[in-house]
Motif scaffolding. Structure first.
Motif, PDB file in Angstrom:
ATOM      1  N   SER A 311      13.549 -14.514  -4.772  1.00 54.03           N
ATOM      2  CA  SER A 311      12.496 -14.220  -3.798  1.00 54.03           C
ATOM      3  C   SER A 311      11.102 -14.449  -4.372  1.00 54.03           C
ATOM      4  O   SER A 311      10.846 -14.189  -5.549  1.00 54.03           O
ATOM      5  CB  SER A 311      12.573 -12.754  -3.338  1.00 54.03           C
ATOM      6  OG  SER A 311      13.830 -12.470  -2.765  1.00 54.03           O
ATOM      7  N   ILE A 312      10.215 -14.924  -3.494  1.00 55.18           N
ATOM      8  CA  ILE A 312       8.776 -14.923  -3.738  1.00 55.18           C
ATOM      9  C   ILE A 312       8.204 -13.797  -2.893  1.00 55.18           C
ATOM     10  O   ILE A 312       8.526 -13.659  -1.713  1.00 55.18           O
ATOM     11  CB  ILE A 312       8.118 -16.256  -3.331  1.00 55.18           C
ATOM     12  CG1 ILE A 312       8.896 -17.454  -3.885  1.00 55.18           C
ATOM     13  CG2 ILE A 312       6.655 -16.277  -3.745  1.00 55.18           C
ATOM     14  CD1 ILE A 312       8.930 -17.529  -5.387  1.00 55.18           C
ATOM     15  N   LEU A 313       7.341 -12.988  -3.482  1.00 48.20           N
ATOM     16  CA  LEU A 313       6.843 -11.783  -2.819  1.00 48.20           C
ATOM     17  C   LEU A 313       5.368 -11.925  -2.458  1.00 48.20           C
ATOM     18  O   LEU A 313       4.541 -12.272  -3.306  1.00 48.20           O
ATOM     19  CB  LEU A 313       7.029 -10.592  -3.760  1.00 48.20           C
ATOM     20  CG  LEU A 313       6.703  -9.196  -3.254  1.00 48.20           C
ATOM     21  CD1 LEU A 313       7.589  -8.822  -2.091  1.00 48.20           C
ATOM     22  CD2 LEU A 313       6.879  -8.184  -4.388  1.00 48.20           C
ATOM     23  N   TYR A 314       5.040 -11.702  -1.187  1.00 49.39           N
ATOM     24  CA  TYR A 314       3.656 -11.592  -0.740  1.00 49.39           C
ATOM     25  C   TYR A 314       3.424 -10.156  -0.287  1.00 49.39           C
ATOM     26  O   TYR A 314       4.261  -9.586   0.416  1.00 49.39           O
ATOM     27  CB  TYR A 314       3.370 -12.538   0.429  1.00 49.39           C
ATOM     28  CG  TYR A 314       3.252 -13.986   0.056  1.00 49.39           C
ATOM     29  CD1 TYR A 314       2.010 -14.543  -0.281  1.00 49.39           C
ATOM     30  CD2 TYR A 314       4.364 -14.819   0.050  1.00 49.39           C
ATOM     31  CE1 TYR A 314       1.898 -15.888  -0.609  1.00 49.39           C
ATOM     32  CE2 TYR A 314       4.261 -16.160  -0.280  1.00 49.39           C
ATOM     33  CZ  TYR A 314       3.025 -16.683  -0.608  1.00 49.39           C
ATOM     34  OH  TYR A 314       2.908 -18.013  -0.944  1.00 49.39           O
ATOM     35  N   MET A 315       2.272  -9.587  -0.643  1.00 50.10           N
ATOM     36  CA  MET A 315       2.057  -8.181  -0.319  1.00 50.10           C
ATOM     37  C   MET A 315       0.589  -7.877  -0.039  1.00 50.10           C
ATOM     38  O   MET A 315      -0.327  -8.504  -0.585  1.00 50.10           O
ATOM     39  CB  MET A 315       2.579  -7.297  -1.452  1.00 50.10           C
ATOM     40  CG  MET A 315       1.983  -7.583  -2.807  1.00 50.10           C
ATOM     41  SD  MET A 315       3.002  -6.991  -4.181  1.00 50.10           S
ATOM     42  CE  MET A 315       3.154  -5.276  -3.783  1.00 50.10           C
ATOM     43  N   ALA A 316       0.391  -6.893   0.833  1.00 49.35           N
ATOM     44  CA  ALA A 316      -0.935  -6.344   1.149  1.00 49.35           C
ATOM     45  C   ALA A 316      -0.704  -4.957   1.735  1.00 49.35           C
ATOM     46  O   ALA A 316       0.342  -4.696   2.329  1.00 49.35           O
ATOM     47  CB  ALA A 316      -1.676  -7.226   2.143  1.00 49.35           C
ATOM     48  N   HIS A 317      -1.653  -4.061   1.566  1.00 50.29           N
ATOM     49  CA  HIS A 317      -1.466  -2.707   2.114  1.00 50.29           C
ATOM     50  C   HIS A 317      -2.125  -2.588   3.480  1.00 50.29           C
ATOM     51  O   HIS A 317      -3.217  -3.098   3.714  1.00 50.29           O
ATOM     52  CB  HIS A 317      -1.967  -1.645   1.141  1.00 50.29           C
ATOM     53  CG  HIS A 317      -3.461  -1.506   1.014  1.00 50.29           C
ATOM     54  ND1 HIS A 317      -4.198  -0.631   1.795  1.00 50.29           N
ATOM     55  CD2 HIS A 317      -4.348  -2.099   0.181  1.00 50.29           C
ATOM     56  CE1 HIS A 317      -5.471  -0.708   1.451  1.00 50.29           C
ATOM     57  NE2 HIS A 317      -5.596  -1.587   0.480  1.00 50.29           N
ATOM     58  N   TRP A 318      -1.420  -1.881   4.378  1.00 51.71           N
ATOM     59  CA  TRP A 318      -1.921  -1.731   5.742  1.00 51.71           C
ATOM     60  C   TRP A 318      -2.748  -0.463   5.931  1.00 51.71           C
ATOM     61  O   TRP A 318      -3.498  -0.336   6.901  1.00 51.71           O
ATOM     62  CB  TRP A 318      -0.779  -1.748   6.757  1.00 51.71           C
ATOM     63  CG  TRP A 318       0.266  -0.668   6.614  1.00 51.71           C
ATOM     64  CD1 TRP A 318       1.521  -0.818   6.138  1.00 51.71           C
ATOM     65  CD2 TRP A 318       0.148   0.725   6.971  1.00 51.71           C
ATOM     66  NE1 TRP A 318       2.207   0.390   6.160  1.00 51.71           N
ATOM     67  CE2 TRP A 318       1.380   1.353   6.675  1.00 51.71           C
ATOM     68  CE3 TRP A 318      -0.875   1.505   7.510  1.00 51.71           C
ATOM     69  CZ2 TRP A 318       1.624   2.711   6.890  1.00 51.71           C
ATOM     70  CZ3 TRP A 318      -0.648   2.856   7.729  1.00 51.71           C
ATOM     71  CH2 TRP A 318       0.588   3.434   7.419  1.00 51.71           C
ATOM     72  N   ASP A 319      -2.638   0.505   5.045  1.00 55.68           N
ATOM     73  CA  ASP A 319      -3.234   1.826   5.286  1.00 55.68           C
ATOM     74  C   ASP A 319      -4.708   1.865   4.912  1.00 55.68           C
ATOM     75  O   ASP A 319      -5.198   1.073   4.113  1.00 55.68           O
ATOM     76  CB  ASP A 319      -2.501   2.886   4.464  1.00 55.68           C
ATOM     77  CG  ASP A 319      -2.702   2.711   2.960  1.00 55.68           C
ATOM     78  OD1 ASP A 319      -3.249   3.616   2.303  1.00 55.68           O
ATOM     79  OD2 ASP A 319      -2.318   1.648   2.429  1.00 55.68           O
ATOM     80  N   HIS A 320      -5.422   2.824   5.509  1.00 56.46           N
ATOM     81  CA  HIS A 320      -6.762   3.185   5.063  1.00 56.46           C
ATOM     82  C   HIS A 320      -6.882   4.706   5.150  1.00 56.46           C
ATOM     83  O   HIS A 320      -5.883   5.409   5.048  1.00 56.46           O
ATOM     84  CB  HIS A 320      -7.833   2.441   5.865  1.00 56.46           C
ATOM     85  CG  HIS A 320      -9.157   2.422   5.157  1.00 56.46           C
ATOM     86  ND1 HIS A 320      -9.302   1.928   3.883  1.00 56.46           N
ATOM     87  CD2 HIS A 320     -10.394   2.849   5.530  1.00 56.46           C
ATOM     88  CE1 HIS A 320     -10.560   2.044   3.501  1.00 56.46           C
ATOM     89  NE2 HIS A 320     -11.243   2.606   4.480  1.00 56.46           N
ATOM     90  N   LEU A 321      -8.070   5.233   5.329  1.00 56.49           N
ATOM     91  CA  LEU A 321      -8.310   6.667   5.169  1.00 56.49           C
ATOM     92  C   LEU A 321      -8.180   7.476   6.455  1.00 56.49           C
ATOM     93  O   LEU A 321      -8.293   8.707   6.429  1.00 56.49           O
ATOM     94  CB  LEU A 321      -9.708   6.899   4.579  1.00 56.49           C
ATOM     95  CG  LEU A 321      -9.981   6.231   3.229  1.00 56.49           C
ATOM     96  CD1 LEU A 321     -11.385   6.585   2.745  1.00 56.49           C
ATOM     97  CD2 LEU A 321      -8.944   6.622   2.193  1.00 56.49           C
TER      98      LEU A 321
END
Length: 548
Positions: A311-321
């Protein structure tokens, strides 16, 4: 706003993709990324707080976009989601006071100090707690460094400096110079204090070594905090996690007959010993509401045609405050447009690019992660409970707070020199007529502050890069001014809102480059390697027999 698209067929596929070519042209669209960012950062999503109605709207939107692109659910039991169980801690009625003799300084939440906790309890109450200055609060045997020197600190409150000992005097090179190590992160300060048996920590805030102002501290630590569910939290968490303003620390030390600045200088030496603030005491209390909540990572997958187990992994976070205290204008929603609606918008656009082309030989996994703002918890959970083995995860690319001020002449690489992914980034940047700028602010410790870190420490080679330091329009000076203004006026503040005046040309540049890099790796038999000097290499070496 400029809404042009960036044609991706201009770069020779023969150079970038061994033995493969794109079946069709795909255009990275600024307009699509702009719209995704605008929607995710709108008030309707309520600041994308973890375990709130805003979360439900957010993860449903992301899953819908993955499905529309033609990807398959990559989560648990054929769903789009990986459930993540956390403990949520909400404090109220927080107050405190510092005293030395007949001098008392009240501490108001968010003003002179911030108090929080990630230890289950209904109340935190410290009364007449003794204070000890422990320099940078570091115990690093491999560097022959111990700020505690065997002192019994059980039940004490530790006053700690932010960052590590090389920040003020990098030529000492005791912690690798100006670049922050993990020992400089606030997370480490609290973790080590728990190992020392302390009752609490007061980190002295200074804007330069922290890399953000007091507003960021106040907003971040006044919100509910989250932690993974721990078997023995009393051994791993301290009752009081706090920060104090610099002028408060100077007053406190002066009243205790000490010179803060002189002791700060002494703390840069291996010979530093803990200093008790004679006669100084802290009273602090707060009510704590604790509950177990379930949040979710969103996972999509494109199965590889030849080596689907890799696998190649792409990631980013969706959350904020989420939603907090109103500002002077009555705005209480922390929209998190740059941080990190832009990262999710980029993730979605790269997912569309992969889905529109021929199926790559290796699988592509897209992770939209929860609870980054609470200490990289969604990524930490995935790292501990991977849905696709980390041993056969070829490499990963993390996207956090993308550039919104236009195309750049360079690409900024966080953690330059950690792995041979850097050489790939350099080659791909050159194809865009861009150069590489190694992290211009390594002292800020960004390599330890985003979701790639839990994967890196488990051995997966990770790239973390973004728009550089030299704007095509305005050059280095304009880029520095834009970055400084964002950090000062918007980062972790209600003003981090979408703007129709943004220029997403730089974001499109980066999306193209990241897509090309993943596609190249997916259609190869390459296994990126950590540099010989990287602390993350041994974890990868331990699983070498899993990769052929």
């Amino acid at each position: 706003m400029r809404r042009s698209t960036l044609l991706l067929s201009s770069l020779s596929a023969a150079v970038l993709i061994s033995g493969a070519a794109l079946a069709q042209e795909f255009q990275i669209s600024e307009a699509r990324m702009n719209e995704d960012t605008r929607i995710l950062a709108s008030d309707e999503f309520e600041g994308r707080g973890v375990a709130t109605p805003g979360e439900q709207r957010t993860i449903e939107y992301i899953a819908q976009q993955f499905a529309a692109a033609g990807l398959q659910p990559g989560g648990v039991d054929g769903t789009w989601y990986q459930p993540v169980t956390l403990r949520r801690f909400e404090t109220s009625n927080a107050s405190g006071a510092l005293s030395v003799g007949d001098w008392t300084l009240p501490l108001h939440q968010g003003e002179e100090a911030v108090f929080s906790t990630r230890r289950p309890a209904e109340h935190v109450h410290l009364e007449d707690a003794e204070l000890v200055f422990v320099g940078y609060g570091i115990n690093a045997p491999e560097r022959d460094w111990n700020d505690f020197k065997g002192m019994d600190l059980r039940g004490k409150v530790l006053v700690v400096l932010v960052n590590d000992a090389d920040f003020e005097e990098p030529e000492l090179d005791t912690f690798g110079g100006r670049a922050m190590t993990y020992y400089g992160r606030w997370t480490y300060k609290y973790e080590e204090a728990a190992r020392q048996g302390a009752a609490g920590v007061l980190i002295v805030h200074e804007t330069a070594p922290a890399s953000y102002g007091w507003n960021t501290v106040r907003n971040s630590w006044s919100q509910p905090q989250f932690d993974i569910v721990r078997a023995n939290p009393e051994a791993e968490r301290i009752p009081l996690e706090g920060w104090i303003q610099l002028d408060v620390a100077r007053q406190l030390f002066q009243r205790a007959g000490l010179d803060f600045d002189a002791l700060k200088a002494q703390a840069r030496s291996r010979d530093f010993r803990p200093v008790t603030l004679e006669g100084a005491q802290l009273d602090a209390m707060m009510d704590v509401s604790t509950e177990t909540v379930e949040t979710r990572n969103v996972v999509a997958r494109l199965e590889g045609s030849t080596h689907p187990e890799e696998s190649i992994l792409y990631m980013a976070h969706w959350d904020h405050l989420g939603v907090g205290e109103p500002d002077a204008d009555g705005d209480a929603i922390f929209n998190g447009a740059v941080d990190n609606a832009t990262g999710i918008a980029t993730l979605l656009e790269i997912a569309r690019a992969f889905a529109a082309g021929p199926r790559p030989e290796r699988s592509i996994v897209f992770l939209a992660l929860t609870a980054e703002e609470s200490g990289l918890l969604g990524a930490e959970y995935y790292g501990a409970n991977p849905l696709y083995p980390l041993e056969t995860t070829v490499a990963g690319i993390n996207m956090d707070a993308m550039g919104v001020w236009g195309p750049t002449r360079d690409l900024s690489v966080i953690g330059w020199g950690q792995s041979d992914l850097d050489q790939r980034l350099e080659r791909l940047a050159a194809s865009q007529d861009r150069t590489i700028s190694p992290d211009s602010t390594p002292e800020a410790g960004f390599f330890f502050r985003s979701d790639h870190f839990p994967m890196a420490k488990r051995g997966v080679p990770m790239a973390y890069a973004g728009s550089g330091d030299v704007l095509v329009e305005g050059g280095r000076e304009a880029a520095a001014a834009a970055s400084a203004a964002y950090t000062r006026d918007r980062y972790h503040q209600v003003n981090d809102e979408w703007s129709p005046d943004w220029n997403l040309g730089g974001m499109a540049q980066d999306a193209e480059l990241f897509w090309r890099m993943g596609l190249e790796l997916a259609n190869s038999r390459d296994w990126p390697r950590w540099a010989a000097t990287s602390e993350f290499g041994p974890a990868r070496t331990a699983s070498d027999d899993r990769r052929r």
